[in-house]
Design a protein around this motif. Structure first.
Motif, mmCIF file in Angstrom:
data_model
loop_
_atom_site.group_PDB
_atom_site.id
_atom_site.type_symbol
_atom_site.label_atom_id
_atom_site.label_comp_id
_atom_site.label_asym_id
_atom_site.label_seq_id
_atom_site.Cartn_x
_atom_site.Cartn_y
_atom_site.Cartn_z
ATOM 1 N N LEU A 314 0.392 -10.086 -10.221
ATOM 2 C CA LEU A 314 0.384 -8.633 -10.076
ATOM 3 C C LEU A 314 -1.001 -8.143 -9.676
ATOM 4 N N LYS A 315 -2.033 -8.722 -10.259
ATOM 5 C CA LYS A 315 -3.403 -8.345 -9.900
ATOM 6 C C LYS A 315 -3.685 -8.633 -8.430
ATOM 7 N N SER A 316 -3.268 -9.811 -7.956
ATOM 8 C CA SER A 316 -3.492 -10.168 -6.549
ATOM 9 C C SER A 316 -2.772 -9.201 -5.619
ATOM 10 N N ILE A 317 -1.544 -8.843 -5.964
ATOM 11 C CA ILE A 317 -0.777 -7.909 -5.136
ATOM 12 C C ILE A 317 -1.445 -6.540 -5.128
ATOM 13 N N ALA A 318 -1.946 -6.098 -6.281
ATOM 14 C CA ALA A 318 -2.639 -4.807 -6.365
ATOM 15 C C ALA A 318 -3.891 -4.808 -5.501
ATOM 16 N N GLU A 319 -4.640 -5.896 -5.510
ATOM 17 C CA GLU A 319 -5.866 -5.981 -4.707
ATOM 18 C C GLU A 319 -5.538 -5.935 -3.214
ATOM 19 N N MET A 320 -4.488 -6.642 -2.808
ATOM 20 C CA MET A 320 -4.097 -6.618 -1.397
ATOM 21 C C MET A 320 -3.641 -5.221 -0.985
ATOM 22 N N ALA A 321 -2.842 -4.577 -1.844
ATOM 23 C CA ALA A 321 -2.344 -3.237 -1.527
ATOM 24 C C ALA A 321 -3.488 -2.228 -1.439
ATOM 25 N N THR A 322 -4.501 -2.385 -2.285
ATOM 26 C CA THR A 322 -5.658 -1.488 -2.246
ATOM 27 C C THR A 322 -6.421 -1.639 -0.935
ATOM 28 N N ARG A 323 -6.558 -2.871 -0.471
ATOM 29 C CA ARG A 323 -7.256 -3.101 0.798
ATOM 30 C C ARG A 323 -6.454 -2.554 1.980
ATOM 31 N N GLU A 324 -5.133 -2.748 1.925
ATOM 32 C CA GLU A 324 -4.320 -2.397 3.085
ATOM 33 C C GLU A 324 -3.936 -0.919 3.121
ATOM 34 N N TYR A 325 -3.768 -0.319 1.943
ATOM 35 C CA TYR A 325 -3.386 1.099 1.875
ATOM 36 C C TYR A 325 -4.323 1.825 0.917
ATOM 37 N N GLU A 327 -5.703 4.630 0.943
ATOM 38 C CA GLU A 327 -5.533 6.077 0.765
ATOM 39 C C GLU A 327 -4.356 6.414 -0.148
ATOM 40 N N THR A 328 -3.645 5.396 -0.620
ATOM 41 C CA THR A 328 -2.448 5.647 -1.429
ATOM 42 C C THR A 328 -2.643 5.215 -2.884
ATOM 43 N N VAL A 329 -1.657 5.547 -3.711
ATOM 44 C CA VAL A 329 -1.681 5.187 -5.131
ATOM 45 C C VAL A 329 -1.150 3.774 -5.376
ATOM 46 N N LEU A 330 -0.718 3.099 -4.324
ATOM 47 C CA LEU A 330 -0.022 1.823 -4.478
ATOM 48 C C LEU A 330 -0.853 0.788 -5.240
ATOM 49 N N GLY A 331 -2.068 0.506 -4.717
ATOM 50 C CA GLY A 331 -2.917 -0.486 -5.364
ATOM 51 C C GLY A 331 -3.375 -0.075 -6.754
ATOM 52 N N PRO A 332 -3.894 1.139 -6.914
ATOM 53 C CA PRO A 332 -4.342 1.559 -8.247
ATOM 54 C C PRO A 332 -3.242 1.518 -9.309
ATOM 55 N N TYR A 333 -2.028 1.884 -8.937
ATOM 56 C CA TYR A 333 -0.954 1.874 -9.928
ATOM 57 C C TYR A 333 -0.736 0.465 -10.465
ATOM 58 N N TYR A 334 -0.604 -0.503 -9.571
ATOM 59 C CA TYR A 334 -0.322 -1.861 -10.040
ATOM 60 C C TYR A 334 -1.554 -2.511 -10.683
ATOM 61 N N MET A 335 -2.748 -2.087 -10.272
ATOM 62 C CA MET A 335 -3.938 -2.591 -10.951
ATOM 63 C C MET A 335 -3.999 -2.014 -12.368
ATOM 64 N N ASP A 357 -6.429 11.772 -6.398
ATOM 65 C CA ASP A 357 -6.533 12.399 -5.072
ATOM 66 C C ASP A 357 -5.877 11.567 -3.974
ATOM 67 N N LYS A 358 -5.105 10.561 -4.357
ATOM 68 C CA LYS A 358 -4.504 9.675 -3.344
ATOM 69 C C LYS A 358 -3.070 10.076 -3.028
ATOM 70 N N GLU A 359 -2.551 9.517 -1.948
ATOM 71 C CA GLU A 359 -1.195 9.831 -1.496
ATOM 72 C C GLU A 359 -0.163 9.123 -2.368
ATOM 73 N N GLU A 360 0.904 9.843 -2.694
ATOM 74 C CA GLU A 360 1.976 9.245 -3.480
ATOM 75 C C GLU A 360 2.802 8.290 -2.614
ATOM 76 N N VAL A 361 3.393 7.298 -3.264
ATOM 77 C CA VAL A 361 4.193 6.294 -2.566
ATOM 78 C C VAL A 361 5.473 6.043 -3.342
ATOM 79 N N ASP A 362 6.603 6.243 -2.667
ATOM 80 C CA ASP A 362 7.898 5.932 -3.260
ATOM 81 C C ASP A 362 8.025 6.600 -4.634
ATOM 82 N N PHE A 363 8.278 5.822 -5.678
ATOM 83 C CA PHE A 363 8.451 6.390 -7.024
ATOM 84 C C PHE A 363 7.121 6.628 -7.735
ATOM 85 N N ILE A 364 6.023 6.166 -7.143
ATOM 86 C CA ILE A 364 4.714 6.242 -7.805
ATOM 87 C C ILE A 364 4.078 7.598 -7.487
ATOM 88 N N THR A 365 4.103 8.504 -8.457
ATOM 89 C CA THR A 365 3.560 9.844 -8.258
ATOM 90 C C THR A 365 2.254 10.007 -9.036
#
Length: 382
Positions: A314-325, A327-335, A357-365
């Motif tokens: 889960l940590k690895s996925i969060a780090e990748m999502a933070t790098r790739e997106y 501006e969104t909440v995707l990486g921070p949420y899973y981290m 201050d980041k953009e919401e993604v899917d169910f992550i508000t």
């Protein structure tokens, strides 16, 4: 049933209008004549000058181009295959001469030999020079032209990476030659073969014999698919075979589905993050495409990691999502979820709060993340 098929055809034609279809005349030295081409470019071809696209070469472009182009546009719209350049070769009055072969040895002869060189030495280099192409090419053919595509398997490496062979009218010795040749091919090869129970009898029997010869081949680079459509005629099997072929050839490209989540991710014993990385590396290796990992695939693999308690994954996925997106909440949420589960609530709280201050993604508000931060603050008295 006929009404449903008609509505589907009208839908494919309507979405095809959105793509860019051009008509060109190609002067061929090999053929000593000019050939007409239909070329469909992806909808957003002009928007990203760095993006490259696989190529689909459609023989019998007079009648096969529209069903192929419509399906390519439809599948790529839903990300079930990459956007692709579709090139139809018009052969209305020349297909029999184009596909001519010697009756004794079954190899291209006369005009057929010229057409063989036209495709490989003129047309594909022209497409590569004038359009942004990825190094993945599919050929599509029906009866005579389907048989003709098989000759390119004997080039080293084969001219096409994928073959959609619809009710082939096979040349003498073709079946045995293919069965001998395919195991020796070192590059990744996708081969789709189709007939129907109401196909022309001789063609159906030949296709069934070819299937019997190819099915037992165990070669790691040979990806083989076969359909014998119930009540499929020589012509109706084409409409059923094209989407089946595209779906199978580009299976790895599709977003992670509910079935893949259930049957693959939830049964993995290895890190789920590795599976995600390998999926996109395979896409790059096979199709020559360096696509960003989809948000859907981040969510699917992260959710599976949570359920299987693979916290480092889960940590690895969060780090990748933070790098790739970023501006969104995707990486921070899973981290934040990672920090919660490994016993670092203060880091989790700050990570959730830092994404306000980041953009919401899917169910992550934002509200959901701030609520998680407040719950941690309340529970631990921070």
């Amino acid at each position: 049933m006929k009404k449903t098929a008609l509505l589907l055809l009208l839908f494919l034609i309507s979405i095809n209008i959105s793509a860019q279809v051009t008509y060109e005349e190609f002067s061929s030295d090999k053929l000593g004549e000019t050939r007409k081409l239909k070329i469909q470019l992806p909808r957003n071809y002009d928007d990203n000058e760095l993006k490259v696209y696989p190529v689909v070469i459609v023989l019998d472009g007079d009648y096969l181009f529209e069903p192929v182009a419509g399906n390519v546009d439809y599948f790529s719209y839903w990300e079930d295959m990459p956007e692709s350049i579709v090139v139809g070769v018009m052969q209305g009055g020349t297909r029999y001469d184009d596909c001519d072969y010697d009756d004794d040895n079954g190899l291209p002869a006369d005009k057929g030999a010229d057409f063989f060189e036209f495709l490989g030495l003129e047309l594909l280099p022209y497409i590569d020079q004038n359009y942004r192409t990825a190094k993945f090419v599919i050929g599509v053919g029906h009866d005579f032209t389907a048989n003709f595509l098989n000759y390119y398997l004997f080039k080293d490496p084969p001219l096409f990476n994928g073959y959609i062979i619809l009710s082939p009218d096979l040349a003498p010795q073709q079946t045995g030659r293919l069965a001998d040749r395919i195991p020796a091919i070192e590059s990744q090869l996708f081969y789709y073969l189709a007939t129907g129970t109401d196909d022309i009898k001789g063609l159906m029997e030949g296709t069934e014999a070819l299937n019997a010869a190819l099915k037992p081949i165990e070669a790691k680079n040979f990806n083989y698919y076969y359909d014998n459509f119930e009540m499929g005629t020589h012509y109706s099997l084409v409409g059923r075979g094209i989407p089946n072929a595209l779906e199978k050839i580009f299976a790895v490209f599709r977003p992670i589905s509910k079935q893949e989540y259930k049957d693959v991710l939830m049964k993995l014993e290895t890190p789920i993050s590795d599976y995600l990385i390998e999926k996109y590396q395979t896409i790059e290796d096979l199709f020559g495409l360096t696509n960003p990992i989809r948000v859907n695939d981040y969510i699917a693999t992260a959710t599976a990691s949570e359920k299987k308690k693979q916290w480092e994954s889960l940590k690895s996925i969060a780090e990748m999502a933070t790098r790739e997106y970023p501006e969104t909440v995707l990486g921070p949420y899973y981290m934040g979820r990672y920090y919660e589960e490994v016993g670092e609530p203060k880091k989790a709280m700050r990570t959730f709060q830092g994404a306000f201050d980041k953009e919401e993604v899917d169910f992550i508000t934002i509200d959901m993340m701030l609520d998680r931060a407040d719950n941690i603050k309340s529970e631990f008295g921070y």
